[in-house]
Design a protein around this motif. Structure first.
Motif, PDB file in Angstrom:
ATOM      1  N   THR A 146      48.866  40.240  57.005  1.00 25.75           N
ATOM      2  CA  THR A 146      48.663  39.886  55.600  1.00 25.75           C
ATOM      3  C   THR A 146      47.265  40.299  55.168  1.00 25.75           C
ATOM      4  OG1 THR A 146      50.131  37.976  55.827  1.00 25.75           O
ATOM      5  CG2 THR A 146      48.644  37.981  53.936  1.00 25.75           C
ATOM      6  N   ARG A 147      47.160  40.856  53.971  1.00 32.78           N
ATOM      7  CA  ARG A 147      45.855  41.191  53.396  1.00 32.78           C
ATOM      8  C   ARG A 147      45.719  40.516  52.031  1.00 32.78           C
ATOM      9  NH1 ARG A 147      45.425  46.531  51.953  1.00 32.78           N
ATOM     10  NH2 ARG A 147      47.690  46.472  51.695  1.00 32.78           N
ATOM     11  N   ILE A 148      44.532  39.947  51.774  1.00 30.75           N
ATOM     12  CA  ILE A 148      44.285  39.225  50.516  1.00 30.75           C
ATOM     13  C   ILE A 148      42.944  39.686  49.961  1.00 30.75           C
ATOM     14  CG2 ILE A 148      44.183  36.953  49.406  1.00 30.75           C
ATOM     15  CD1 ILE A 148      45.012  36.346  52.723  1.00 30.75           C
ATOM     16  N   TRP A 149      42.919  40.041  48.671  1.00 31.20           N
ATOM     17  CA  TRP A 149      41.666  40.423  48.000  1.00 31.20           C
ATOM     18  C   TRP A 149      41.362  39.372  46.940  1.00 31.20           C
ATOM     19  CZ3 TRP A 149      38.542  44.929  48.579  1.00 31.20           C
ATOM     20  CH2 TRP A 149      37.479  45.005  47.679  1.00 31.20           C
ATOM     21  N   THR A 150      40.155  38.798  46.990  1.00 34.07           N
ATOM     22  CA  THR A 150      39.761  37.774  46.029  1.00 34.07           C
ATOM     23  C   THR A 150      38.365  38.065  45.503  1.00 34.07           C
ATOM     24  OG1 THR A 150      41.047  36.122  47.238  1.00 34.07           O
ATOM     25  CG2 THR A 150      39.428  35.301  45.669  1.00 34.07           C
ATOM     26  N   TYR A 151      38.250  38.136  44.188  1.00 34.90           N
ATOM     27  CA  TYR A 151      36.931  38.282  43.567  1.00 34.90           C
ATOM     28  C   TYR A 151      36.364  36.887  43.310  1.00 34.90           C
ATOM     29  CZ  TYR A 151      33.237  39.508  40.338  1.00 34.90           C
ATOM     30  OH  TYR A 151      32.008  39.637  39.725  1.00 34.90           O
ATOM     31  N   VAL A 152      35.122  36.655  43.737  1.00 36.46           N
ATOM     32  CA  VAL A 152      34.542  35.310  43.693  1.00 36.46           C
ATOM     33  C   VAL A 152      33.588  35.140  42.511  1.00 36.46           C
ATOM     34  CG1 VAL A 152      33.228  33.576  44.972  1.00 36.46           C
ATOM     35  CG2 VAL A 152      34.805  35.107  46.188  1.00 36.46           C
ATOM     36  N   THR A 172      36.607  41.160  36.387  1.00 36.03           N
ATOM     37  CA  THR A 172      38.015  40.828  36.203  1.00 36.03           C
ATOM     38  C   THR A 172      38.670  41.924  35.384  1.00 36.03           C
ATOM     39  OG1 THR A 172      37.532  38.468  36.248  1.00 36.03           O
ATOM     40  CG2 THR A 172      39.616  39.127  35.258  1.00 36.03           C
ATOM     41  N   GLY A 173      39.783  42.439  35.860  1.00 33.67           N
ATOM     42  CA  GLY A 173      40.488  43.463  35.098  1.00 33.67           C
ATOM     43  C   GLY A 173      40.951  42.899  33.769  1.00 33.67           C
ATOM     44  N   ASN A 174      40.689  43.621  32.693  1.00 33.79           N
ATOM     45  CA  ASN A 174      41.070  43.179  31.358  1.00 33.79           C
ATOM     46  C   ASN A 174      42.161  44.083  30.814  1.00 33.79           C
ATOM     47  OD1 ASN A 174      38.790  41.125  30.517  1.00 33.79           O
ATOM     48  ND2 ASN A 174      37.795  42.789  31.619  1.00 33.79           N
ATOM     49  N   PHE A 175      43.194  43.486  30.233  1.00 32.61           N
ATOM     50  CA  PHE A 175      44.220  44.283  29.599  1.00 32.61           C
ATOM     51  C   PHE A 175      43.601  44.998  28.397  1.00 32.61           C
ATOM     52  CE2 PHE A 175      46.772  41.382  32.039  1.00 32.61           C
ATOM     53  CZ  PHE A 175      47.857  42.156  32.423  1.00 32.61           C
ATOM     54  N   THR A 176      43.736  46.314  28.361  1.00 30.43           N
ATOM     55  CA  THR A 176      43.070  47.076  27.310  1.00 30.43           C
ATOM     56  C   THR A 176      43.555  46.669  25.926  1.00 30.43           C
ATOM     57  OG1 THR A 176      44.691  48.838  27.643  1.00 30.43           O
ATOM     58  CG2 THR A 176      42.597  49.071  28.771  1.00 30.43           C
ATOM     59  N   CYS A 177      44.857  46.376  25.790  1.00 27.84           N
ATOM     60  CA  CYS A 177      45.383  45.980  24.482  1.00 27.84           C
ATOM     61  C   CYS A 177      44.735  44.695  23.995  1.00 27.84           C
ATOM     62  CB  CYS A 177      46.900  45.805  24.556  1.00 27.84           C
ATOM     63  SG  CYS A 177      47.789  47.345  24.816  1.00 27.84           S
ATOM     64  N   LEU A 204      36.152  39.427  55.238  1.00 29.16           N
ATOM     65  CA  LEU A 204      35.148  40.430  54.882  1.00 29.16           C
ATOM     66  C   LEU A 204      34.496  40.009  53.576  1.00 29.16           C
ATOM     67  CD1 LEU A 204      33.841  43.189  55.512  1.00 29.16           C
ATOM     68  CD2 LEU A 204      35.686  44.262  54.192  1.00 29.16           C
ATOM     69  N   VAL A 205      33.180  39.826  53.586  1.00 24.24           N
ATOM     70  CA  VAL A 205      32.431  39.325  52.432  1.00 24.24           C
ATOM     71  C   VAL A 205      31.526  40.434  51.898  1.00 24.24           C
ATOM     72  CG1 VAL A 205      30.677  37.659  51.674  1.00 24.24           C
ATOM     73  CG2 VAL A 205      32.461  36.961  53.291  1.00 24.24           C
ATOM     74  N   THR A 206      31.472  40.603  50.581  1.00 28.66           N
ATOM     75  CA  THR A 206      30.452  41.461  49.968  1.00 28.66           C
ATOM     76  C   THR A 206      29.523  40.584  49.143  1.00 28.66           C
ATOM     77  OG1 THR A 206      31.570  41.952  47.866  1.00 28.66           O
ATOM     78  CG2 THR A 206      32.166  43.300  49.777  1.00 28.66           C
ATOM     79  N   THR A 207      28.229  40.837  49.237  1.00 29.52           N
ATOM     80  CA  THR A 207      27.243  39.994  48.565  1.00 29.52           C
ATOM     81  C   THR A 207      25.929  40.743  48.383  1.00 29.52           C
ATOM     82  OG1 THR A 207      26.023  37.895  48.660  1.00 29.52           O
ATOM     83  CG2 THR A 207      26.482  38.991  50.762  1.00 29.52           C
ATOM     84  N   LYS A 260      48.097  37.012  61.363  1.00 31.12           N
ATOM     85  CA  LYS A 260      46.796  37.649  61.486  1.00 31.12           C
ATOM     86  C   LYS A 260      46.468  38.272  60.114  1.00 31.12           C
ATOM     87  CE  LYS A 260      46.484  40.646  64.738  1.00 31.12           C
ATOM     88  NZ  LYS A 260      46.229  41.651  65.791  1.00 31.12           N
ATOM     89  N   TYR A 261      45.499  37.690  59.411  1.00 39.18           N
ATOM     90  CA  TYR A 261      45.231  38.101  58.034  1.00 39.18           C
ATOM     91  C   TYR A 261      43.841  38.713  57.895  1.00 39.18           C
ATOM     92  CZ  TYR A 261      42.396  33.854  57.656  1.00 39.18           C
ATOM     93  OH  TYR A 261      41.433  32.885  57.852  1.00 39.18           O
ATOM     94  N   LEU A 262      43.685  39.513  56.852  1.00 39.94           N
ATOM     95  CA  LEU A 262      42.378  39.995  56.411  1.00 39.94           C
ATOM     96  C   LEU A 262      42.156  39.474  55.008  1.00 39.94           C
ATOM     97  CD1 LEU A 262      39.807  41.764  56.463  1.00 39.94           C
ATOM     98  CD2 LEU A 262      41.212  43.655  55.610  1.00 39.94           C
ATOM     99  N   LEU A 263      41.083  38.709  54.820  1.00 41.84           N
ATOM    100  CA  LEU A 263      40.724  38.178  53.507  1.00 41.84           C
ATOM    101  C   LEU A 263      39.409  38.810  53.070  1.00 41.84           C
ATOM    102  CD1 LEU A 263      40.843  36.169  51.101  1.00 41.84           C
ATOM    103  CD2 LEU A 263      39.711  34.497  52.592  1.00 41.84           C
ATOM    104  N   VAL A 264      39.409  39.464  51.908  1.00 47.55           N
ATOM    105  CA  VAL A 264      38.175  40.000  51.333  1.00 47.55           C
ATOM    106  C   VAL A 264      37.699  39.058  50.236  1.00 47.55           C
ATOM    107  CG1 VAL A 264      37.092  41.918  50.114  1.00 47.55           C
ATOM    108  CG2 VAL A 264      38.841  42.372  51.843  1.00 47.55           C
ATOM    109  N   LEU A 265      36.468  38.566  50.383  1.00 46.14           N
ATOM    110  CA  LEU A 265      35.814  37.756  49.354  1.00 46.14           C
ATOM    111  C   LEU A 265      34.741  38.636  48.718  1.00 46.14           C
ATOM    112  CD1 LEU A 265      35.433  34.388  51.313  1.00 46.14           C
ATOM    113  CD2 LEU A 265      37.152  34.944  49.585  1.00 46.14           C
ATOM    114  N   ASP A 266      35.056  39.177  47.560  1.00 43.12           N
ATOM    115  CA  ASP A 266      34.190  40.175  46.929  1.00 43.12           C
ATOM    116  C   ASP A 266      33.184  39.513  45.993  1.00 43.12           C
ATOM    117  OD1 ASP A 266      33.247  42.711  46.175  1.00 43.12           O
ATOM    118  OD2 ASP A 266      34.620  42.802  44.479  1.00 43.12           O
ATOM    119  N   ASP A 267      31.908  39.905  46.133  1.00 37.88           N
ATOM    120  CA  ASP A 267      30.822  39.478  45.253  1.00 37.88           C
ATOM    121  C   ASP A 267      30.584  37.966  45.312  1.00 37.88           C
ATOM    122  OD1 ASP A 267      28.724  40.027  43.526  1.00 37.88           O
ATOM    123  OD2 ASP A 267      29.924  39.658  41.741  1.00 37.88           O
ATOM    124  N   VAL A 268      30.248  37.489  46.480  1.00 34.47           N
ATOM    125  CA  VAL A 268      29.946  36.067  46.686  1.00 34.47           C
ATOM    126  C   VAL A 268      28.470  35.819  46.373  1.00 34.47           C
ATOM    127  CG1 VAL A 268      29.919  34.170  48.347  1.00 34.47           C
ATOM    128  CG2 VAL A 268      31.735  35.903  48.451  1.00 34.47           C
TER     129      VAL A 268
END
Length: 731
Positions: free
Chosen positions: A197-203, A413-418, A284-287, A251-259
């Motif tokens: 399992t892979r999970i991407w989360t923006y913090v 955060t992705g924004n809907f262009t419309c 995996l943390v990015t900071t 067995k998972y990979l969790l990315v915590l982006d911009d902590v």
């Protein structure tokens, strides 16, 4: 931004004087003369603004002048809006209106008695579309080595400490490519095969453990928007148990982006939950902060170093020298190498400067960039912001206004262009011509492409049918820059201020917002052009909402208690966008809906208790998108919206509807001739037994390019409103 506002004011004055309303109201003779004088003053002021805007960073006097001009310009814009609304929609006693309008004109003339201060130097430049975008910096040789190192840590088997999960942190300056590198790792084929399992989360910098938990669950369970929103009232403990169940034995990979958070207690519940995965799981943390790496208990910390000059030049030239001949490239290379030094090793800065230089035609213009006074200015985050300022000042004035508005968006955060373009429209950034119902969205997309060319936006999810992009994303460092330009004004808590122009509330400590609090808001914030209140409304809304004369964009998404809208809402003659997505208990729309003469988008998707639309909706002839319509097809009902009523809505481009009735009235359906209709989604009542083609032919819609039938009426993805937008934002 002031220049764009003044341009809008000039457009409004021209429209008013061309409408013939002044003669109809029998105003005093001096009014038209005063308007001409006002128009002349505004034209003179507009010529001063481009230079003044660039000088404001180093000259406090200019900054104060611009602040004053912008504030009074906004005052005047609201006053003109009120004036025009009175002319068009309040045909009361002529003498009373004449007195009102004369007072307004006198007020306007007092606002703009400024003398000339600076000469006009700036030259607007044509923006060309860029079809080819730069590959991420993480693909170069140096980043490949770092990527291999991190993947090695991810795939090394179980933790040396015997724990089921290890944490690895990527630390580096903003704009250095942490997220791009993490994305490459996340999408690596070997990584995909290794983890179940892979999970991407923006913090982001504002940390809410429950929001992070909801995002993880949505990723783990593949929830669509409606199902994800149903978690809003779920307590944290229940969310954590749900995560435990989903990852147990995997067995998972969790990315915590911009902590950003440095408080180890913030991740208390989540840290315990993460241990329920199988041995070999990784986080995996990015900071930007070393302290975050320590707080997260990282077993390995990788520091991303800045790039050398050659690599910065490699990135810059791919954009700046695109489609130039060899001789020109050779001529520009020496000065380009010197400009690459100013990137300070940051790939985002190199990319931004490349986007800026691609519009500079010759060596002299490149030398002007290198010698710009901006490099000598003492600004916050100088190494990054000065290159961004160079690109920002080179934008056309209306596009600058749209970019500064984006300071109100949530980070990364992705924004809907419309949705974003609709809010630009609501604020008047796409021009004032309200009769232009077909071109405003195209203009908004052109502005987005212009911002993408300067690396202010990343546009994604291309829709080949419409030839447009569905989502856009702003790098968090660019968002910081937008906040710098606005001096944080978009994030001030200014509910008590009468000049509030936009308000988004998606978190409220007191539960349901009381009628008294809403009355107080509506009475004070008379200048609102946008209002979004998510989840916390009661069953009704006070009649005082009718006082929001300037309101263009109204979003009551996911208010599960809301049952009825007040009649006073139908006095909002300037309203253009009304979103009622997932108001599950909404029982009816006001019969007076036909008074919303400027409405262009109406969305009642997933309003499961709504049984009919009022007949008055047939008078909303400016509608281009009608999503969630409930229509009778068996008769022409005197009170309910019926199939024949669609004949009046000639500007419709997109239609999503639920059809009611046991049969289709052929005579009524023959009235429907929607030449502009490009997309239709239909939920068929089970009592109508016919195949899809027969139904489309019966409804006179067989020629629509894109059609679909669905038994799940909860979603209409292109026009649903994005999740996780704001916790609180006022501007």
């Amino acid at each position: 931004m002031a220049e764009a506002i003044v341009s809008t004011l000039l457009e409004q004055i021209t429209t008013i004087t061309c409408e013939g309303a002044l003669e109809e109201m029998r105003l005093l003779k001096g009014v038209k003369k005063d308007l001409r004088k006002l128009k002349f003053n505004l034209t003179s002021i507009k010529a001063l603004l481009k230079d003044a805007e660039q000088k404001q960073i180093s000259d406090e006097t200019v900054q104060l002048w611009l602040d004053r001009l912008q504030e009074e310009s906004l005052d005047m814009e609201d006053a003109l809006d009120e004036w025009r609304t009175v002319l068009l929609y309040r045909p009361t006693d002529g003498a009373e209106n004449a007195s009102f309008l004369q007072r307004k004109v006198c007020l306007f003339l007092r606002y703009f008695s400024f003398r000339r201060i600076y000469r006009y130097h700036g030259i607007a430049r044509n923006i060309k579309e860029i079809n080819e975008r730069l590959d991420g910096i993480a693909k170069d040789r140096v980043r490949d080595e770092v990527k291999k190192e991190i993947i090695g840590h991810l795939l090394c088997g179980t933790s040396e400490e015997g724990e089921s999960c290890q944490t690895i942190s990527i630390v580096g300056l903003g704009g250095i490519g942490k997220t791009a590198l993490a994305q490459l790792i996340y999408n690596d084929e070997e990584v995909k095969q290794h983890f179940t399992t892979r999970i991407w989360t923006y913090v982001s910098n504002i940390f809410y453990e429950s929001e992070v938990a909801k995002t993880i669950i949505a990723e783990l369970e593949g929830l669509d928007e409606v199902r994800a929103l149903q978690m809003e009232s779920v307590p944290l403990n229940a969310l954590l148990k749900r995560i435990c169940k989903s990852i147990e034995g995997k067995k998972y990979l969790l990315v915590l982006d911009d902590v950003w958070t440095e408080n180890d207690e913030d991740f208390g519940g989540l840290n315990v939950t993460f241990k329920h995965g199988a041995a070999g799981s990784r986080i995996l943390v990015t900071t930007r902060k070393d302290t975050v790496s320590r707080v997260m208990g990282s077993s390995h910390t990788i520091h991303l170093e800045t790039l050398n000059q050659d690599l910065c030049w490699s990135i810059l030239k791919k954009i700046a020298l695109r489609e130039r001949d060899q001789k020109t490239c050779e001529d520009l290379t020496p000065v380009g190498l010197r400009i690459a030094e100013k990137c300070k090793g940051l790939p985002l800065v190199a990319k931004t400067l490349g986007g800026h230089l691609q519009f500079k035609a010759n060596r002299k213009e490149w030398e002007d960039v290198f010698n710009s006074e901006l490099w000598r200015m003492d600004v916050i985050h100088k190494d990054v912001f000065v290159p961004l300022l160079l690109s920002y000042y080179d934008l056309p004035s209306p596009v600058k206004q749209c970019f500064k508005y984006c300071a109100s968006l949530s980070k990364d955060t992705g924004n809907f262009t419309c949705s974003l373009i609709a809010r630009w429209k609501a604020q008047g950034y796409l021009g004032f011509n309200d009769g232009d119902d077909s071109l405003w969205e195209l203009k908004g997309f052109e502005y987005l492409k212009c911002l993408e060319a300067r690396s202010f936006f990343e546009i994604e999810d291309f829709d080949p049918f419409y030839g447009q992009y569905a989502k856009c994303r702003m790098h968090d460092l660019v968002h910081d820059f937008a906040l710098f330009l606005t001096k944080g004004e978009f994030l001030e808590e200014v509910i008590s201020k009468e000049k509030l122009r936009g308000l988004y509330i998606s978190a409220y400590k007191g539960g349901v917002i009381s009628d008294g609090a809403l009355c107080n808001l509506f009475n004070k914030a008379r200048r609102l052009r946008e209002l979004k209140m998510r989840k916390y409304l009661g069953s009704t809304i006070p009649e005082e909402i009718g006082k929001l004369l300037h309101l263009r964009y109204l979003n009551f998404q996911s208010n599960l208690h809301l049952k009825r809208l007040p009649k006073a809402l139908c006095r909002l003659h300037n309203l253009q966008f009304l979103h009622l997505f997932q108001c599950l208990n909404l029982e009816r729309l006001p019969d007076e809906m036909g008074n919303l003469v400027n409405l262009m988008v109406l969305d009642t998707t997933a309003c499961s208790n709504l049984t009919c639309y009022p007949k008055g909706v047939s008078r909303l002839t400016r509608l281009t998108q009608l999503v969630g319509l409930i229509v009778r097809v068996d008769r022409n009902d005197p009170e309910e919206f019926s199939i024949g009523d669609l004949a009046n809505l000639r500007q419709l481009v997109v239609l999503s509807m639920k059809i009611m009735g046991n049969t289709i009235n052929v005579e009524e359906s023959k009235k429907v001739k929607l030449q502009n209709l490009q997309e239709v989604k239909i939920l068929v009542n089970g009592a109508i037994a016919a195949d899809k083609d027969t139904i489309l032919e019966s409804l006179n819609m067989s020629s629509v390019p894109r059609c679909c039938f669905d038994t799940n009426f909860n979603m209409f993805g292109r026009f649903s409103t994005p999740r996780n937008e704001y916790q609180y934002c006022g501007f």
